[in-house]
Design a protein around this motif. Structure first.
Motif, PDB file in Angstrom:
ATOM      1  N   LYS A 109      29.783  32.833  46.861  1.00 40.62           N
ATOM      2  CA  LYS A 109      29.583  33.834  45.719  1.00 40.62           C
ATOM      3  C   LYS A 109      30.614  33.733  44.518  1.00 40.62           C
ATOM      4  CE  LYS A 109      26.810  37.123  48.118  1.00 40.62           C
ATOM      5  NZ  LYS A 109      26.775  38.316  48.691  1.00 40.62           N
ATOM      6  N   ILE A 110      31.612  32.782  44.915  1.00 33.82           N
ATOM      7  CA  ILE A 110      32.818  32.534  43.846  1.00 33.82           C
ATOM      8  C   ILE A 110      32.574  31.499  43.114  1.00 33.82           C
ATOM      9  CG2 ILE A 110      35.430  32.004  43.660  1.00 33.82           C
ATOM     10  CD1 ILE A 110      35.771  33.346  46.741  1.00 33.82           C
ATOM     11  N   ASN A 111      32.701  31.927  41.569  1.00 39.82           N
ATOM     12  CA  ASN A 111      32.344  30.623  40.727  1.00 39.82           C
ATOM     13  C   ASN A 111      33.750  30.014  40.437  1.00 39.82           C
ATOM     14  OD1 ASN A 111      29.404  31.451  40.157  1.00 39.82           O
ATOM     15  ND2 ASN A 111      30.333  33.399  40.037  1.00 39.82           N
ATOM     16  N   GLY A 112      33.758  28.568  40.753  1.00 38.82           N
ATOM     17  CA  GLY A 112      34.877  28.265  40.508  1.00 38.82           C
ATOM     18  C   GLY A 112      35.850  28.418  41.232  1.00 38.82           C
ATOM     19  N   SER A 113      37.296  28.532  40.640  1.00 39.13           N
ATOM     20  CA  SER A 113      38.568  28.899  41.147  1.00 39.13           C
ATOM     21  C   SER A 113      38.837  30.178  41.386  1.00 39.13           C
ATOM     22  CB  SER A 113      39.559  27.972  40.491  1.00 39.13           C
ATOM     23  OG  SER A 113      39.397  26.692  40.299  1.00 39.13           O
ATOM     24  N   ILE A 114      39.957  30.682  42.011  1.00 40.28           N
ATOM     25  CA  ILE A 114      40.503  31.773  42.305  1.00 40.28           C
ATOM     26  C   ILE A 114      41.548  31.978  40.828  1.00 40.28           C
ATOM     27  CG2 ILE A 114      41.887  33.393  43.512  1.00 40.28           C
ATOM     28  CD1 ILE A 114      39.101  33.660  44.253  1.00 40.28           C
ATOM     29  N   HIS A 115      41.291  33.285  40.226  1.00 40.88           N
ATOM     30  CA  HIS A 115      42.747  33.390  39.489  1.00 40.88           C
ATOM     31  C   HIS A 115      43.268  34.821  39.663  1.00 40.88           C
ATOM     32  CE1 HIS A 115      41.337  29.918  37.143  1.00 40.88           C
ATOM     33  NE2 HIS A 115      40.076  30.534  37.044  1.00 40.88           N
ATOM     34  N   VAL A 116      44.497  34.928  39.756  1.00 39.91           N
ATOM     35  CA  VAL A 116      45.218  36.207  40.019  1.00 39.91           C
ATOM     36  C   VAL A 116      45.763  36.503  38.859  1.00 39.91           C
ATOM     37  CG1 VAL A 116      46.646  37.587  41.402  1.00 39.91           C
ATOM     38  CG2 VAL A 116      45.632  35.553  42.513  1.00 39.91           C
ATOM     39  N   ARG A 117      45.217  37.437  37.874  1.00 42.37           N
ATOM     40  CA  ARG A 117      45.587  37.842  36.598  1.00 42.37           C
ATOM     41  C   ARG A 117      45.700  39.145  36.277  1.00 42.37           C
ATOM     42  NH1 ARG A 117      41.069  38.697  33.795  1.00 42.37           N
ATOM     43  NH2 ARG A 117      39.264  37.955  34.310  1.00 42.37           N
ATOM     44  N   MET A 118      45.994  39.706  35.117  1.00 45.25           N
ATOM     45  CA  MET A 118      45.962  40.962  34.433  1.00 45.25           C
ATOM     46  C   MET A 118      44.361  40.988  34.011  1.00 45.25           C
ATOM     47  SD  MET A 118      48.827  42.040  35.758  1.00 45.25           S
ATOM     48  CE  MET A 118      48.434  43.959  34.794  1.00 45.25           C
ATOM     49  N   ALA A 119      43.885  42.112  34.078  1.00 46.91           N
ATOM     50  CA  ALA A 119      42.636  42.425  33.609  1.00 46.91           C
ATOM     51  C   ALA A 119      42.580  42.332  32.027  1.00 46.91           C
ATOM     52  CB  ALA A 119      41.831  43.506  34.065  1.00 46.91           C
ATOM     53  N   ASN A 120      41.485  41.931  31.215  1.00 43.29           N
ATOM     54  CA  ASN A 120      41.354  42.302  30.026  1.00 43.29           C
ATOM     55  C   ASN A 120      40.649  43.576  29.605  1.00 43.29           C
ATOM     56  OD1 ASN A 120      42.315  39.646  29.221  1.00 43.29           O
ATOM     57  ND2 ASN A 120      40.059  38.840  29.799  1.00 43.29           N
ATOM     58  N   ASN A 121      41.406  44.226  28.685  1.00 43.56           N
ATOM     59  CA  ASN A 121      40.730  45.314  28.309  1.00 43.56           C
ATOM     60  C   ASN A 121      39.316  45.661  28.186  1.00 43.56           C
ATOM     61  OD1 ASN A 121      42.347  47.711  28.147  1.00 43.56           O
ATOM     62  ND2 ASN A 121      43.423  47.177  26.331  1.00 43.56           N
ATOM     63  N   GLY A 122      38.458  46.422  28.869  1.00 45.71           N
ATOM     64  CA  GLY A 122      36.961  46.648  28.797  1.00 45.71           C
ATOM     65  C   GLY A 122      36.293  45.825  29.621  1.00 45.71           C
ATOM     66  N   GLU A 123      37.067  44.789  30.286  1.00 45.77           N
ATOM     67  CA  GLU A 123      36.296  44.052  31.468  1.00 45.77           C
ATOM     68  C   GLU A 123      35.568  44.888  32.450  1.00 45.77           C
ATOM     69  OE1 GLU A 123      37.774  39.578  32.309  1.00 45.77           O
ATOM     70  OE2 GLU A 123      39.317  41.073  32.556  1.00 45.77           O
ATOM     71  N   LEU A 124      34.402  44.449  33.181  1.00 45.60           N
ATOM     72  CA  LEU A 124      33.676  45.507  33.917  1.00 45.60           C
ATOM     73  C   LEU A 124      33.626  44.753  35.479  1.00 45.60           C
ATOM     74  CD1 LEU A 124      30.553  46.283  31.807  1.00 45.60           C
ATOM     75  CD2 LEU A 124      32.651  47.579  32.044  1.00 45.60           C
ATOM     76  N   LEU A 125      33.702  45.742  36.358  1.00 46.46           N
ATOM     77  CA  LEU A 125      33.835  45.368  37.689  1.00 46.46           C
ATOM     78  C   LEU A 125      32.805  46.278  38.639  1.00 46.46           C
ATOM     79  CD1 LEU A 125      34.748  43.667  40.278  1.00 46.46           C
ATOM     80  CD2 LEU A 125      36.377  44.899  40.343  1.00 46.46           C
ATOM     81  N   THR A 126      31.897  45.727  39.179  1.00 48.03           N
ATOM     82  CA  THR A 126      31.138  46.749  40.278  1.00 48.03           C
ATOM     83  C   THR A 126      31.787  46.638  41.549  1.00 48.03           C
ATOM     84  OG1 THR A 126      29.130  46.404  39.087  1.00 48.03           O
ATOM     85  CG2 THR A 126      28.952  47.303  41.201  1.00 48.03           C
ATOM     86  N   THR A 127      32.452  47.806  42.084  1.00 43.53           N
ATOM     87  CA  THR A 127      33.197  47.676  43.371  1.00 43.53           C
ATOM     88  C   THR A 127      32.189  47.696  44.535  1.00 43.53           C
ATOM     89  OG1 THR A 127      33.359  50.200  43.135  1.00 43.53           O
ATOM     90  CG2 THR A 127      35.210  48.730  42.367  1.00 43.53           C
ATOM     91  N   LEU A 128      32.840  47.604  45.697  1.00 45.11           N
ATOM     92  CA  LEU A 128      31.805  47.608  47.126  1.00 45.11           C
ATOM     93  C   LEU A 128      31.104  49.150  47.173  1.00 45.11           C
ATOM     94  CD1 LEU A 128      34.419  45.895  49.343  1.00 45.11           C
ATOM     95  CD2 LEU A 128      32.160  45.007  48.673  1.00 45.11           C
ATOM     96  N   ASP A 129      31.498  50.050  46.575  1.00 43.97           N
ATOM     97  CA  ASP A 129      30.947  51.312  46.771  1.00 43.97           C
ATOM     98  C   ASP A 129      29.815  51.513  45.419  1.00 43.97           C
ATOM     99  OD1 ASP A 129      32.651  51.675  44.768  1.00 43.97           O
ATOM    100  OD2 ASP A 129      33.396  53.444  45.195  1.00 43.97           O
ATOM    101  N   GLU A 130      29.513  50.286  44.922  1.00 44.98           N
ATOM    102  CA  GLU A 130      28.494  50.115  43.798  1.00 44.98           C
ATOM    103  C   GLU A 130      28.841  51.112  42.800  1.00 44.98           C
ATOM    104  OE1 GLU A 130      24.645  50.899  45.253  1.00 44.98           O
ATOM    105  OE2 GLU A 130      24.885  49.552  47.028  1.00 44.98           O
ATOM    106  N   GLN A 131      30.058  51.381  42.118  1.00 51.21           N
ATOM    107  CA  GLN A 131      30.491  51.986  41.128  1.00 51.21           C
ATOM    108  C   GLN A 131      31.028  50.939  40.097  1.00 51.21           C
ATOM    109  OE1 GLN A 131      30.256  55.428  40.657  1.00 51.21           O
ATOM    110  NE2 GLN A 131      29.238  55.367  42.730  1.00 51.21           N
ATOM    111  N   GLU A 132      30.532  51.159  38.878  1.00 48.28           N
ATOM    112  CA  GLU A 132      30.983  50.316  37.686  1.00 48.28           C
ATOM    113  C   GLU A 132      32.293  50.837  37.014  1.00 48.28           C
ATOM    114  OE1 GLU A 132      28.651  47.435  34.882  1.00 48.28           O
ATOM    115  OE2 GLU A 132      28.606  49.373  34.033  1.00 48.28           O
TER     116      GLU A 132
END
Length: 795
Positions: A271-294
């Motif tokens: 389910k990983i698209n391409g490469s892994i990047h360890v970086r700082m988030a961009n303002n406003g980016e969205l992530l749905t966590t494992l507990d299904e909270q966006e």
């Protein structure tokens, strides 16, 4: 940190009992909060095997089983569990067994079928709350063995409360090191196990935020079987540490975190698209966590991302879409070192708190990542199979922590601890703690191991020597010092005197937080800037208070919700006013504040029922002012404050300088604080009250006093306080008292006017005043009132 005592003793096993062990680690600074058995009290439970499982002839939900319990013949047991089946190894309570809560097993008949025992669920044995079915034991469980012995249930879970600097003890390895040092025992090393590397598959990793993530390791493991069951020994160790078993991959990462102290995370590699990047988030980016909270990310948050966007909050929580599921076949196992400051506060920022963030915020061993990754890989292959690929390592050694030498002076150590130490004794203690030590004359130079990132300065080493030597071994000796009496001005009132005055007036002292809710505070002080906390413990405690009113109003609201109608509270403490000219850019002022609401007195058969009003709290403030002996320097001036009712508020001045406020709370704020009834408040600078005057002794007059009453008609706009000041100013030395005793408006007084009645007390120290002298004094006062206020005597 909660852990199993038996698990700890696999690493290091001192010859002391559980009580002595708990006492020992507590005295070493790892306070034991709770010790509890890992299972309920029961006996007569053995491992059994279901040989037959037939449907009950007269009950749809019951089954009749034949169970081998190691006896000469199988026993028949009727069971209603849906997961009961032939070949299953189970926990069997035999006839005569006693289960938790003194539940005794007897022979019985269920719907006509004999039942000689019971197949037990985990809940029935007080192992967990799971009662969905009977416990399923591994196929190799020895039939007939005592169940307590099989799972080593004569064990205890120990919960220790760690200070934030001792994150090295958030693992069994860390606690074992401590116990080993305290008992001068070696600690058994963890057996990593061999990892079979039979795949060449890798995943490209780039670390853009190298300050926040100086080291990142990862490995692909293919063809894992997630239908496999987590071994019962691992499930039990997790359960006794307060962690629920989920699936083999999550269980292994949790197990290694508990064992070594290094958090790990597993992604579904497909389910990983391409490469892994360890970086700082961009303002406003969205992530749905494992507990299904966006969650909406901020640019201060470190994330693990692929080519499409964030897939995890680094060091905190994984993302839902890249999470491992039962259908996953290939995983990417992550082990990283994140700088504590990159993680600190971020979990709370998103309303989260995880075991991983708890450790990363406090710090983890920066040399542990590869060891933990290999340990987890070996366990996954042991349980789920799979082909492991090579380890991908991305690191910047310049950004990793660099332990600095710490110098410890012998004289300094003995001075701080108050105990003599032999040179060899100190060297031995520091070496046992894992430090690299060089001893030179009366000093030691030590370099801390990577897991003791809390050791930085000389005082840290002094504390360690005293801790390992034993606080209870240090003799109790009273310090010898030559003390001088502090010079305290006689005119200065102690704060305790002000407290006593309010307590004697039926107030209760409150102690509230200096951290307050910014929304509530802004409504109290809308025009005043407040000091924001960089890392608040909660969103409603994120500002420093501008006054003590915020806490007192919350206290009143709390008590009113608990049926307390009459409340009188006060508090002494600091307020914090931002000011650039101050050293810390904040002015800290000691204040004394109070608030009252409800009836003037408790309900009584012989008392009048009356709610408190402005003059009640003004009287309390005047009692505080009177203690200073400088009443003449204070005055109450009508003024407006955003927190107070416009018609019932006054500014308090001393010698013309603002020192406080008194009044009723603004009606609009009653809803904000969920208040019932009108609340009256005051707040004054402590410095304005404690600077008093020394009472001067004067002879008491031996001559009688005389009273004269004046009823004066003035305009409604004239304040009684101004009239009294005028009387005092124009009275002679013979005027020893002025008192307001009546205010009247109505028949006989012109509209727009009011009648104020004052009593004047006249007395001389040398003779009895005659009528002519009294009349002259009163006439002078009346003339002054006429001149200044256009006052006239009432007919």
């Amino acid at each position: 940190m909660k852990f199993s005592e038996a698990w700890l003793r696999e690493w290091v096993n001192p010859q002391i009992d559980s009580n002595a062990l708990c006492e020992q680690v507590t005295m070493a600074g790892l306070e034991v909060d709770e010790v509890e058995p890992v299972a309920g009290e029961f006996s007569g439970v053995v491992v059994g095997e279901v040989l037959e499982c037939q449907q009950h002839p007269d009950a749809d939900k019951l089954r009749v089983t034949q169970v081998n319990i190691g006896a000469s013949e199988p026993v028949q047991i009727v069971c209603g569990a849906p997961n009961c089946r032939q070949g299953l190894k189970v926990a069997v309570a035999t006839v005569g067994a006693v289960l938790p809560e003194n539940f005794k097993i007897k022979k019985a008949k269920l719907r006509g079928q004999p039942s000689n025992g019971m197949l037990c669920s985990a809940k029935e044995l007080a192992l967990s709350d799971d009662h969905e079915g009977i416990m399923e034991l591994p196929h190799d469980a020895p039939v007939g063995q005592d169940f307590r012995e099989y799972l080593n249930l004569n064990d205890q879970s120990i919960d220790i409360d760690l200070t934030p600097n001792r994150a090295d003890c958030l693992s069994i390895a860390g606690i074992a090191r401590e116990v080993g040092v305290l008992n001068q025992l070696d600690v058994a090393p963890v057996e990593i196990g061999e990892v079979t590397q039979n795949s060449n598959r890798t995943l490209s990793v780039s670390v853009e935020a190298q300050d926040e993530c100086p080291r990142y390791l990862g490995r692909i493991i293919e063809n894992v079987d997630l239908s496999a069951s987590t071994p019962i020994w691992m499930e039990e160790k997790l359960r006794r540490s307060g962690i629920r078993s989920i699936d083999p991959i999550v269980d292994v990462t949790n197990y290694v975190m508990l064992e070594l102290g290094q958090p790990l995370h597993a992604f579904d590699a497909e389910k990983i698209n391409g490469s892994i990047h360890v970086r700082m988030a961009n303002n406003g980016e969205l992530l749905t966590t494992l507990d299904e909270q966006e969650v909406k990310l901020s640019d201060n948050t470190l994330v693990i991302a692929d080519d499409k966007g964030p897939i995890a909050l680094a060091g905190i929580f994984g993302g839902l879409h890249s999470g491992v599921t039962k259908q996953s076949k290939t995983i990417f196992l992550e082990s990283a070192f994140f700088a504590p400051l990159a993680i600190t506060g971020r979990a709370r920022q998103y309303g989260l708190h995880t075991d991983a963030s708890h450790r990363y915020e406090r710090g983890v061993d920066w040399q542990l990542q590869e060891k933990a990754l290999q340990r987890a890989s070996a366990l996954i292959q042991q349980i789920c199979g799979g082909q492991a690929g090579p380890v991908t390592v991305v690191e910047n050694r310049d950004k990793l922590p660099k332990p600095q030498p710490i110098t410890l002076r012998h004289g300094r150590l003995e001075k701080f601890v108050g105990q003599k130490f032999a040179t060899e004794q100190v060297s031995e203690i520091l070496t046992r703690l894992g430090l690299k030590v060089e001893q030179n004359d009366e000093t030691w130079t030590a370099i801390a191991p990577s897991y003791r990132f809390d050791l930085e300065i000389e005082q840290d080493l002094i504390e360690e020597v005293a801790r390992i030597y034993g606080y209870n071994e240090i003799p109790n000796e009273a310090p010898i010092a030559h003390l001088k009496m502090a010079l305290t001005p006689e005119a200065k009132l102690p704060l305790s005197r002000l407290r006593d005055i309010l307590i004697n007036r039926d107030y209760q002292e409150a102690v509230t937080y200096s951290f307050v809710d910014p929304k509530k505070q802004q409504k109290l002080h809308p025009q005043q800037e407040a000091m924001d906390l960089p890392n608040p413990i909660a969103s409603d405690m994120s500002q420093m208070r501008l006054s003590l009113w915020t806490g007192l109003l919350d206290t009143i609201s709390y008590n009113q919700k608990r049926q307390q109608p009459r409340i009188r509270v006060f508090e002494t403490g600091l307020r914090f006013i931002p000011e650039e000219s101050e050293q810390l850019k904040v002015r800290q002022e000691p204040m004394i504040s109070g608030a009252i609401v409800g009836p003037i007195a408790d309900e009584s058969w012989n008392g009048e029922h009356r709610e408190v009003d402005f003059f009640d709290i003004k009287g309390d403030v005047e009692a505080l002012i009177a203690a200073s002996g400088c009443e003449d320097e204070f005055e109450f001036v009508k003024a407006e404050n955003p927190a107070l009712h416009p018609g019932q508020s006054a500014q308090i001045l001393r010698s013309g300088k603002h020192v406080g406020w008194v009044g009723a709370i603004h009606p609009q704020l009653e809803k904000t604080y969920s208040l019932s009834g009108r609340v009256f408040m005051f707040e004054l600078l402590q410095s304005a009250l404690i600077e008093g005057e020394i009472p001067q002794i004067e002879p008491v007059s031996k001559f009688p006093s005389n009273r004269r009453d004046l009823a004066i008609v003035v305009n409604n706009s004239v304040n009684a306080a101004d009239l009294i000041k005028c009387v005092q100013k124009n009275g002679t030395n013979q005027l020893v008292g002025v008192n307001l005793f009546d205010v009247y408006q109505g028949k006989g007084v012109p509209e727009g006017k009011k009648s104020i009645a004052l009593s004047l007390t006249l007395q001389d120290k040398t003779h009895t005043l005659d009528e002519a002298e009294i009349v002259a004094i009163v006439d002078d006062i009346v003339a002054a009132l006429k001149s200044e206020f256009d006052a006239s005597l009432r007919d």
